[in-house]
Design a protein around this motif. Structure first.
Motif, PDB file in Angstrom:
ATOM      1  N   PHE A  52      32.961  29.152  35.112  1.00 29.58           N
ATOM      2  CA  PHE A  52      32.565  30.548  34.892  1.00 29.58           C
ATOM      3  C   PHE A  52      33.591  31.475  35.534  1.00 29.58           C
ATOM      4  O   PHE A  52      34.116  32.400  34.897  1.00 29.58           O
ATOM      5  N   PHE A  53      33.885  31.153  36.793  1.00 29.21           N
ATOM      6  CA  PHE A  53      34.872  31.974  37.506  1.00 29.21           C
ATOM      7  C   PHE A  53      36.195  32.027  36.747  1.00 29.21           C
ATOM      8  O   PHE A  53      36.785  33.078  36.547  1.00 29.21           O
ATOM      9  N   GLU A  54      36.638  30.834  36.318  1.00 24.71           N
ATOM     10  CA  GLU A  54      37.967  30.773  35.720  1.00 24.71           C
ATOM     11  C   GLU A  54      38.022  31.606  34.437  1.00 24.71           C
ATOM     12  O   GLU A  54      39.014  32.301  34.163  1.00 24.71           O
ATOM     13  N   LYS A  55      36.943  31.563  33.689  1.00 21.69           N
ATOM     14  CA  LYS A  55      36.913  32.344  32.448  1.00 21.69           C
ATOM     15  C   LYS A  55      36.947  33.837  32.753  1.00 21.69           C
ATOM     16  O   LYS A  55      37.616  34.616  32.048  1.00 21.69           O
ATOM     17  N   VAL A  56      36.203  34.248  33.795  1.00 25.31           N
ATOM     18  CA  VAL A  56      36.207  35.669  34.166  1.00 25.31           C
ATOM     19  C   VAL A  56      37.601  36.075  34.654  1.00 25.31           C
ATOM     20  O   VAL A  56      38.115  37.150  34.307  1.00 25.31           O
ATOM     21  N   ALA A  57      38.218  35.193  35.438  1.00 23.70           N
ATOM     22  CA  ALA A  57      39.553  35.493  35.965  1.00 23.70           C
ATOM     23  C   ALA A  57      40.549  35.693  34.828  1.00 23.70           C
ATOM     24  O   ALA A  57      41.389  36.594  34.870  1.00 23.70           O
ATOM     25  N   ILE A  58      40.435  34.852  33.801  1.00 20.14           N
ATOM     26  CA  ILE A  58      41.347  34.968  32.661  1.00 20.14           C
ATOM     27  C   ILE A  58      41.071  36.252  31.883  1.00 20.14           C
ATOM     28  O   ILE A  58      41.979  37.022  31.553  1.00 20.14           O
ATOM     29  N   ALA A  59      39.780  36.533  31.653  1.00 24.21           N
ATOM     30  CA  ALA A  59      39.412  37.704  30.849  1.00 24.21           C
ATOM     31  C   ALA A  59      39.816  39.006  31.541  1.00 24.21           C
ATOM     32  O   ALA A  59      40.164  39.988  30.888  1.00 24.21           O
ATOM     33  N   THR A  60      39.763  39.017  32.884  1.00 28.23           N
ATOM     34  CA  THR A  60      40.023  40.265  33.607  1.00 28.23           C
ATOM     35  C   THR A  60      41.452  40.320  34.141  1.00 28.23           C
ATOM     36  O   THR A  60      41.884  41.365  34.642  1.00 28.23           O
ATOM     37  N   LYS A  61      42.139  39.183  34.067  1.00 29.29           N
ATOM     38  CA  LYS A  61      43.477  39.052  34.664  1.00 29.29           C
ATOM     39  C   LYS A  61      43.454  39.477  36.130  1.00 29.29           C
ATOM     40  O   LYS A  61      44.417  40.026  36.647  1.00 29.29           O
ATOM     41  N   ASP A  62      42.342  39.254  36.779  1.00 29.69           N
ATOM     42  CA  ASP A  62      42.212  39.628  38.189  1.00 29.69           C
ATOM     43  C   ASP A  62      41.402  38.551  38.890  1.00 29.69           C
ATOM     44  O   ASP A  62      40.178  38.635  39.004  1.00 29.69           O
ATOM     45  N   SER A  63      42.098  37.511  39.362  1.00 31.42           N
ATOM     46  CA  SER A  63      41.369  36.372  39.917  1.00 31.42           C
ATOM     47  C   SER A  63      40.683  36.725  41.233  1.00 31.42           C
ATOM     48  O   SER A  63      39.628  36.197  41.545  1.00 31.42           O
ATOM     49  N   LYS A  64      41.262  37.641  41.992  1.00 33.83           N
ATOM     50  CA  LYS A  64      40.657  38.003  43.275  1.00 33.83           C
ATOM     51  C   LYS A  64      39.304  38.688  43.033  1.00 33.83           C
ATOM     52  O   LYS A  64      38.298  38.327  43.637  1.00 33.83           O
ATOM     53  N   ALA A  65      39.310  39.670  42.101  1.00 38.11           N
ATOM     54  CA  ALA A  65      38.052  40.358  41.780  1.00 38.11           C
ATOM     55  C   ALA A  65      37.046  39.367  41.216  1.00 38.11           C
ATOM     56  O   ALA A  65      35.870  39.363  41.592  1.00 38.11           O
ATOM     57  N   ALA A  66      37.514  38.483  40.321  1.00 38.67           N
ATOM     58  CA  ALA A  66      36.610  37.496  39.718  1.00 38.67           C
ATOM     59  C   ALA A  66      36.009  36.609  40.801  1.00 38.67           C
ATOM     60  O   ALA A  66      34.807  36.338  40.816  1.00 38.67           O
ATOM     61  N   ALA A  67      36.851  36.153  41.739  1.00 43.36           N
ATOM     62  CA  ALA A  67      36.365  35.291  42.814  1.00 43.36           C
ATOM     63  C   ALA A  67      35.316  36.005  43.651  1.00 43.36           C
ATOM     64  O   ALA A  67      34.267  35.434  43.972  1.00 43.36           O
ATOM     65  N   ASN A  68      35.584  37.266  43.985  1.00 43.56           N
ATOM     66  CA  ASN A  68      34.618  38.018  44.794  1.00 43.56           C
ATOM     67  C   ASN A  68      33.287  38.179  44.083  1.00 43.56           C
ATOM     68  O   ASN A  68      32.226  37.950  44.643  1.00 43.56           O
ATOM     69  N   TRP A  69      33.374  38.606  42.827  1.00 39.97           N
ATOM     70  CA  TRP A  69      32.127  38.827  42.088  1.00 39.97           C
ATOM     71  C   TRP A  69      31.336  37.528  41.892  1.00 39.97           C
ATOM     72  O   TRP A  69      30.125  37.501  42.038  1.00 39.97           O
TER      73      TRP A  69
END
Lengths: 485, 476
Positions: free
Chosen positions: B329-346
């Motif tokens: 889930f995280f990885e998909k969000v990180a790719i979609a947002t191009k912001d892995s730090k924000a994705a990881a936090n959320w």
């Protein structure tokens, strides 16, 4: 007509000189009059048999052909048959009706066979005289009050007395061959794994194999054609391809080497039996075979090894008969323990209980290495013994049993009964095929010769047996029925 | 005197095959009793087992994942005992030739160090049915749906030294199994079960004490409690001068205690011997290599990749990979947002907080990858502030409509209109003369208070960086 072989009946049915319904009717009439003396059948399903016969006749009218189309046969009551009782000769399964057909049964059905009924046997195939049947002993048509052998005693008796054209049997330590010898019929034990065990109720899984009891080697070949072959439902059935076992029947016996094990013709052997087997050997020599004296040094170890391995497997194979889901359950059990104990005590006969106890002991902690493991080592030695012999010979000839059929109750001590099978047990332990063919008479009682070959050489055994039968008429002798009072 | 607890775990994992181990019967959790039992499962006379080879593949997968020796020959044995929910009177298992030999798992201790837990073996066996003792007035009901379902029994060495280590090991095992997708491994449903072998000894001793086996532990929490209880019981007994009986005990979660099983519940001689109805299973290197090629990325590899490729911290990466669904889930969000730090936090904070609160899987919430990604993108494009985003997230939990629609409907868009912000800043400057005074006297940190006031007045919607720069401009 009922005295005819499967091959002859198939020809008569195909030319229309008899219908399956007529034939089935004739066998049922014969069973009705004769089987009161033989008790060869546990169950005869007249309605079902006639229905199948009618269907066979209708199929033939539509142009169908198959080797067994309309031929009335019988199954040892160890094979599950859908919709009719499968008792295994036991009170435990007195009322058990299987919801499915054994693969052997299904394949014979597919080949058009009509099932007359289920034949008597020793309880769960444990015995050498058919005296261990909950449904009473089957009798040998050749002599009053004589046993037919066991455990496939009912099948052998029924074939000998023309109560069916051919029958199935099972062989764990000689249970096809020894009754064939006692009743003067041809009995084939195929290679372990050649015939599916699905639906063939287990006695000792690593030894059990199904096969035909027939009037001739040719008939046995026809039945083997129908039942042999890999079955995905039986993991131990082998993927080795089958052949048309009738194809090689007519091959000449020249260039064949037949071994006579010195150990089998010891001084202990009844000289009359020895003389008959030596006569058989000479006849095979006359047909072109070369006779060779051989050694099977480990053969005396077969009996003790068998009576550890077979009971060990049996003791756990029979655990499922616990009164919980089907089969016999004792009246008013007090609790679970009581239900187990009484259901099994009351539901099993003495020989079955004896072997469960022997097997349980042999597998117990502290005894496993001394008994079961050692027996498995002996088993490998016996297999090697045979393999070595087959480097030098194509087949091995011996008596099937050291005796002719004995009187009921003559062998009260279990060990003397176990000695019945000394020539046959090793063949099961080695997994190789063996056949018993009628070879003579002693005091009016038949005696069989056993031929054994290496794995998957059933074709060779049937070839030798057929050639022998083309040149002898022991297998054509018929007991006079009904027996005198 | 100090004591050391020595624990080995036997974990049964129900493999998620379509059909049973030796019969073609379906396996579905929760089906009507005895609707998933065919003639083989009922042990009708004459029936024979046929090995379901997909089980072999799962076992080998597991073996490869724990770096274990994969045995090229495995042999099934019969384990004999009578019980009504064991139709054949024996359970088919693997004694001397298990499919998976010695391997190991790394667990993380509370002090942050890693510890290797050795695994003795993992073998394939069939499950028994269920005996139902309630509802039948003095009788027992038997449900054979579970009879013959495939299990992998994973036996650890006695390498665990505390209840916490045991739980950590179990959780790691759970993670690996879920990554491999070979079992649901849900303790509450019984698809992962744990028996614990426990002994105690004085610290510094090298000999093992007499052990007891605790059965029937069906949650991570109960594993911890059962071990602690049993260790305490053993220590008290020894300190009182008694000795420990080697026995099998049941954990009763309601009373939080262990008690000996009735002797009838234990068969003492299983009379194991090779199952003659089945041939030995033989595999070769090509088979093992083919299974290895199918292995998914495992937690450790994934963690390293998250650190190196997505620039996550070691801590964030560890948290995220502990659960395969969450990591994906995280990885998909990180790719979609191009912001892995924000994705990881959320994901590690807001999403995992939500999962804990609702006790559900990440795939069961209203917050999909797409919705969370949209939310993060709306922060990045300035539509909402990070703070407002938290409120939007809360709304999204109960309102599954479009993220933009929620923002719009609730009027939560960030205000970046210069006129509006200008007015806002003027109001705050006018309302806070003493703070303005302090700022101008050089106390620069007061700016934070003033920004806060602006945000409060705007109900959080004002663009904070605009407010900040405008304030500074007006006060300079």
């Amino acid at each position: 007509m009922i005295e005819k072989t499967v091959v002859e009946l198939a020809s008569a049915l195909s030319t229309g000189s008899v219908s399956s319904v007529e034939l089935t009717r004739a066998f049922i009439d014969r069973i009705t009059t004769i089987d009161t003396q033989l008790n060869a059948y546990i169950t005869v399903d007249e309605q079902e048999a006639l229905k199948q016969a009618k269907e066979a006749d209708e199929a033939r009218a539509r142009g169908a052909h198959s080797p067994f189309l309309g031929v009335p046969i019988a199954h040892k009551d160890l094979f599950c048959t859908q919709g009719t009782k499968t008792t295994c000769g036991s009170k435990m399964l007195q009322n058990f009706v299987s919801p499915y057909d054994a693969t052997v049964v299904a394949r014979l059905k597919d080949s058009g066979a009509v099932t007359l009924g289920k034949t008597n046997c020793d309880e769960f195939a444990m015995g050498s005289s058919n005296e261990n049947s909950f449904f009473g002993p089957a009798y040998n048509p050749w002599g009053k009050n004589r046993v037919p052998g066991g455990s496939s005693g009912g099948s052998a008796s029924a074939v000998a007395a023309d109560l069916c054209a051919i029958a199935t049997g099972t062989d764990t330590g000689g249970s096809i061959r020894q009754p064939a010898s006692f009743c003067g019929v041809t009995g084939l034990k195929p290679t372990y794994g050649r015939v599916s065990r699905w639906g063939m109720v287990a006695y000792a899984s690593s030894l059990d194999v199904g096969g035909p009891l027939a009037k001739t080697a040719h008939d046995a070949a026809v039945m083997l054609n129908a039942i042999a072959g890999h079955d995905p439902k039986d993991s131990t059935s082998v993927a080795v391809s089958t052949e048309d076992y009738t194809q090689s029947l007519d091959a000449p016996l020249t260039n064949l080497r037949i071994g006579l094990p010195r150990q089998y013709f010891s001084q202990d052997l009844d000289p009359r039996v020895a003389a008959i087997i030596q006569e058989t050997a000479r006849n095979l020599e006359n047909l072109g075979a070369t006779l060779v004296d051989i050694d099977l040094e480990k053969s005396t170890l077969s009996l003790p090894a068998y009576y550890v391995i077979a009971p060990a497997e049996a003791s756990t194979n029979l655990s499922r008969y616990d009164g919980v889901r089907y089969g016999y359950r004792c009246e008013d059990p007090l609790d679970l323990e009581d239900m187990y104990t009484r259901s099994r005590t009351e539901g099993f006969g003495n020989e079955v209980k004896r072997r469960i106890m022997i097997g349980t002991y042999a597998l117990s902690a502290g005894y496993y290495d001394a008994y079961y493991k050692k027996a498995q080592r002996i088993r490998r030695l016996i297999k090697q013994d045979f393999s070595k012999a087959f480097e030098n010979v194509d087949a091995i000839l011996s008596p099937t049993s050291p005796f002719t059929a004995f009187e009921l109750g003559a062998k009260k001590d279990p060990v003397s009964m176990y000695l019945e099978d000394i020539y046959t047990l090793g063949v099961n332990l080695a997994g190789i095929p063996g056949i018993s063919i009628p070879a003579g008479f002693i005091n009016g009682l038949p005696i069989g010769a056993q031929l054994v070959a290496s794995d998957f050489r059933e074709g060779l055994l049937l070839n030798i047996a057929h050639q022998y039968q083309q040149n002898s008429d022991w297998h054509k002798q018929k007991p006079s029925m009904p027996m005198g009072v | 005197m100090t004591w050391e607890t020595v624990i080995g775990l036997e974990v049964h994992v129900q493999l998620s095959t379509k059909s049973k181990l030796f019969s073609g019967s379906d396996i579905t959790f929760g089906a009507e009793p005895n609707t998933q039992a065919n003639i083989f499962d009922l042990a009708l006379p004459g029936t024979l087992p046929v090995f379901n080879e997909s089980v072999l593949k799962m076992a080998v997968k597991f073996g490869l994942a724990i770096d274990a020796q994969i045995n090229k020959k495995s042999v099934f044995d019969r384990k004999n005992y009578f019980y009504p929910d064991l139709p054949k009177g024996y359970q088919v298992s693997q004694l001397d030739y298990p499919t998976v030999g010695p391997g190991s798992l790394e667990i993380k201790l509370e002090n942050g160090l890693e510890k290797t837990i050795n695994i003795n073996r993992a073998h394939i066996e069939e499950d028994a049915g269920k005996s139902l003792h309630e509802d039948y007035q003095g009788m027992s009901g038997i449900d054979l749906n579970r009879a013959g379902t495939p299990l992998l029994e994973i036996v650890s060495e006695p390498d665990l030294r505390s209840a916490e280590e045991a739980v950590s090991y179990l959780k790691k095992l759970h993670t690996v199994i879920r990554y491999l997708d070979i079992s649901d491994a849900i303790m509450a449903e019984g698809s992962m079960r744990c028996d614990a072998n426990i002994s105690v000894r004085k610290t510094g001793e090298t000999e093992l004490g007499t052990r007891t086996e605790i059965k029937n532990i069906n949650s991570f929490r109960f594993v911890e409690r059962a071990i602690n209880h049993e260790a305490r019981r053993q220590i008290e007994l020894i300190e009182d001068g008694s000795s420990i009986a080697q026995e099998t005990r049941l954990y009763d979660s309601e009373l939080d205690e262990t008690r000996p099983m009735r002797s009838k519940e234990i068969a003492n001689d299983y009379r194991y011997f090779p199952e003659p109805d089945l041939l030995p299973v033989i595999i070769d290197d090509a088979y093992i290599d083919a299974v290895r090629d199918e292995l998914p990325e495992l937690p450790e590899e994934k963690k390293q990749r998250f650190i190196s490729q997505l620039k996550l911290s070691e801590y964030d990466a560890s948290v995220l990979v502990a659960n395969r669904e969450i990591a994906d889930f995280f990885e998909k969000v990180a790719i979609a947002t191009k912001d892995s730090k924000a994705a990881a936090n959320w994901v590690s904070q807001d999403m995992m907080g939500l999962l804990n609160k609702n006790n559900c899987s990440i795939l069961e919430t209203t917050i999909s990858v797409e919705r969370l990604s949209k939310l993060i993108l709306r922060i990045k494009d300035g539509t909402i502030s990070g703070k407002i985003a938290k409120s939007v997230f809360d709304l999204m939990v109960s309102d599954s409509s479009n993220v933009d629609a929620i923002i719009k409907e609730k009027g939560l868009e960030q205000v970046s209109d210069t006129n509006v912000i200008d007015r806002l800043v003027d109001e705050v400057i006018a309302a806070n003369p003493s703070q303005v005074e302090q700022y101008r006297a050089g106390k620069e940190q007061v700016i934070g208070f003033l920004v806060g006031q602006c945000m409060q007045r705007s109900k959080g919607k004002a663009n904070p960086s605009q407010v900040n720069s405008l304030l500074k401009e007006k006060l300079s």
